[in-house]
Write a protein that holds these residues in place. Structure first.
Motif, mmCIF file in Angstrom:
data_model
loop_
_atom_site.group_PDB
_atom_site.id
_atom_site.type_symbol
_atom_site.label_atom_id
_atom_site.label_comp_id
_atom_site.label_asym_id
_atom_site.label_seq_id
_atom_site.Cartn_x
_atom_site.Cartn_y
_atom_site.Cartn_z
ATOM 1 N N HIS A 1 34.080 57.097 42.194
ATOM 2 C CA HIS A 1 33.566 57.481 40.881
ATOM 3 C C HIS A 1 34.592 57.256 39.776
ATOM 4 O O HIS A 1 34.239 56.822 38.679
ATOM 5 N N LEU A 2 35.847 57.532 40.062
ATOM 6 C CA LEU A 2 36.878 57.405 39.042
ATOM 7 C C LEU A 2 37.469 55.995 38.953
ATOM 8 O O LEU A 2 38.015 55.628 37.915
ATOM 9 N N GLY A 3 37.419 55.231 40.053
ATOM 10 C CA GLY A 3 38.093 53.935 40.054
ATOM 11 C C GLY A 3 39.605 54.102 39.979
ATOM 12 O O GLY A 3 40.306 53.276 39.399
ATOM 13 N N ILE A 4 40.103 55.145 40.568
ATOM 14 C CA ILE A 4 41.513 55.527 40.524
ATOM 15 C C ILE A 4 42.252 54.923 41.721
ATOM 16 O O ILE A 4 41.674 54.835 42.812
ATOM 17 N N PRO A 5 43.486 54.494 41.563
ATOM 18 C CA PRO A 5 44.252 54.013 42.722
ATOM 19 C C PRO A 5 44.418 55.117 43.778
ATOM 20 O O PRO A 5 44.590 56.288 43.437
ATOM 21 N N ARG A 6 44.362 54.733 45.043
ATOM 22 C CA ARG A 6 44.444 55.693 46.147
ATOM 23 C C ARG A 6 45.686 56.585 46.061
ATOM 24 O O ARG A 6 45.596 57.792 46.244
ATOM 25 N N ALA A 7 46.828 55.980 45.826
ATOM 26 C CA ALA A 7 48.076 56.752 45.784
ATOM 27 C C ALA A 7 48.066 57.757 44.642
ATOM 28 O O ALA A 7 48.551 58.886 44.787
ATOM 29 N N VAL A 8 47.504 57.363 43.521
ATOM 30 C CA VAL A 8 47.426 58.267 42.369
ATOM 31 C C VAL A 8 46.489 59.424 42.685
ATOM 32 O O VAL A 8 46.805 60.593 42.423
ATOM 33 N N LEU A 9 45.320 59.131 43.267
ATOM 34 C CA LEU A 9 44.383 60.185 43.617
ATOM 35 C C LEU A 9 45.005 61.156 44.611
ATOM 36 O O LEU A 9 44.912 62.379 44.432
ATOM 37 N N ALA A 10 45.640 60.638 45.642
ATOM 38 C CA ALA A 10 46.266 61.510 46.643
ATOM 39 C C ALA A 10 47.307 62.412 45.990
ATOM 40 O O ALA A 10 47.359 63.614 46.272
ATOM 41 N N SER A 11 48.087 61.860 45.091
ATOM 42 C CA SER A 11 49.114 62.637 44.388
ATOM 43 C C SER A 11 48.487 63.713 43.503
ATOM 44 O O SER A 11 48.948 64.864 43.480
ATOM 45 N N ARG A 12 47.421 63.374 42.780
ATOM 46 C CA ARG A 12 46.769 64.340 41.889
ATOM 47 C C ARG A 12 46.112 65.460 42.681
ATOM 48 O O ARG A 12 46.201 66.625 42.330
ATOM 49 N N LEU A 13 45.429 65.111 43.769
ATOM 50 C CA LEU A 13 44.793 66.145 44.589
ATOM 51 C C LEU A 13 45.847 67.076 45.192
ATOM 52 O O LEU A 13 45.660 68.296 45.222
ATOM 53 N N GLN A 14 46.944 66.505 45.638
ATOM 54 C CA GLN A 14 48.025 67.319 46.204
ATOM 55 C C GLN A 14 48.607 68.252 45.142
ATOM 56 O O GLN A 14 48.816 69.446 45.395
ATOM 57 N N ALA A 15 48.845 67.736 43.944
ATOM 58 C CA ALA A 15 49.416 68.555 42.872
ATOM 59 C C ALA A 15 48.447 69.650 42.429
ATOM 60 O O ALA A 15 48.856 70.797 42.216
ATOM 61 N N LEU A 16 47.171 69.317 42.293
ATOM 62 C CA LEU A 16 46.181 70.312 41.877
ATOM 63 C C LEU A 16 45.998 71.391 42.945
ATOM 64 O O LEU A 16 45.774 72.562 42.617
ATOM 65 N N THR A 17 46.120 71.006 44.200
ATOM 66 C CA THR A 17 46.056 71.984 45.283
ATOM 67 C C THR A 17 47.292 72.877 45.258
ATOM 68 O O THR A 17 47.183 74.101 45.372
ATOM 69 N N ALA A 18 48.465 72.282 45.076
ATOM 70 C CA ALA A 18 49.707 73.057 45.012
ATOM 71 C C ALA A 18 49.704 74.044 43.842
ATOM 72 O O ALA A 18 50.271 75.136 43.947
ATOM 73 N N GLN A 19 49.047 73.672 42.744
ATOM 74 C CA GLN A 19 48.982 74.543 41.561
ATOM 75 C C GLN A 19 47.875 75.587 41.665
ATOM 76 O O GLN A 19 47.699 76.399 40.770
ATOM 77 N N GLY A 20 47.082 75.540 42.732
ATOM 78 C CA GLY A 20 46.014 76.523 42.907
ATOM 79 C C GLY A 20 44.783 76.250 42.061
ATOM 80 O O GLY A 20 43.974 77.143 41.838
ATOM 81 N N ILE A 21 44.629 75.016 41.592
ATOM 82 C CA ILE A 21 43.459 74.640 40.799
ATOM 83 C C ILE A 21 42.332 74.167 41.719
ATOM 84 O O ILE A 21 41.165 74.443 41.464
ATOM 85 N N LEU A 22 42.714 73.482 42.776
ATOM 86 C CA LEU A 22 41.773 73.072 43.817
ATOM 87 C C LEU A 22 42.184 73.717 45.130
ATOM 88 O O LEU A 22 43.367 73.956 45.362
ATOM 89 N N GLU A 23 41.193 73.945 45.971
ATOM 90 C CA GLU A 23 41.447 74.427 47.326
ATOM 91 C C GLU A 23 40.974 73.346 48.285
ATOM 92 O O GLU A 23 39.872 72.810 48.148
ATOM 93 N N LYS A 24 41.807 73.040 49.250
ATOM 94 C CA LYS A 24 41.476 72.043 50.258
ATOM 95 C C LYS A 24 40.769 72.755 51.415
ATOM 96 O O LYS A 24 41.299 73.714 51.972
ATOM 97 N N ARG A 25 39.560 72.290 51.745
ATOM 98 C CA ARG A 25 38.764 72.903 52.812
ATOM 99 C C ARG A 25 38.356 71.843 53.822
ATOM 100 O O ARG A 25 37.868 70.780 53.460
ATOM 101 N N ARG A 26 38.507 72.180 55.084
ATOM 102 C CA ARG A 26 38.102 71.275 56.165
ATOM 103 C C ARG A 26 36.586 71.330 56.304
ATOM 104 O O ARG A 26 36.013 72.394 56.432
#
Length: 175
Positions: free
Chosen positions: A46-71
């Protein structure tokens, strides 16, 4: 004078917020999470974002408590990303930024946000003019606006052509 890499010398709550959400792709990842995008591949297409950038953003947002990672799947292991209360608290900021962008820059109505209970289009501060209340995020319905592309290429955009409430998962496979 070169722009620094952070705002460490700034004593300002806006600078503090920009340390967390001020990167180019971050607010778009958060926006998509409000739209119900949860899975890595759905963010990616949907975003057309580079994989490495997306992985970094998701990791940072999870670390900041903005997103929660759920299995959501064990074999193979797959996770989804869901907004936390801290992330949901960003809604007024995203709403205001979207209204400003439409009114000051694009002059295009791509998406309409309505009060799901009565169908009234929300005001700029997520208020329902008909009910006289600020509408809670789960009670906001998103519908395509008149200027939205009705034939998008990616399955997430196609799924978002149907009215849905914010935060409800997008089913890109059904699009």
């Amino acid at each position: 004078m070169a722009l620094g890499k952070d705002y460490a010398t700034q004593e300002c709550s806006i600078a503090s917020a920009l340390e967390v959400i001020g990167e180019r792709w971050t607010l778009l990842v958060i926006r998509d999470a409000f739209y119900g995008v949860r899975r890595y591949n759905d963010f990616l297409v949907h975003l057309g974002i580079p994989r490495a950038v997306l992985a970094s953003r998701l990791q940072a947002l999870t670390a900041q408590g903005i997103l929660e990672k759920r299995r959501y799947q064990e074999s193979p292991p797959r996770d989804e990303y869901v907004l936390t209360d801290r992330g949901i608290a960003l809604w007024p900021t995203l709403r205001a930024l979207g209204v400003w962008g439409r009114e000051q820059l694009t002059h295009r109505k791509l998406r309409i946000f309505r009060h799901a209970d009565c169908g009234t289009e929300l005001g700029p501060f997520s208020e329902c003019p008909a009910c006289g209340t600020v509408v809670a995020v789960p009670d906001v319905e998103i519908v395509p606006g008149p200027d939205l592309n009705r034939d998008p290429a990616d399955p997430v955009s196609r799924a978002l052509l149907k009215p849905k409430r914010l935060l409800q998962p997008v089913d890109a496979d059904a699009a």
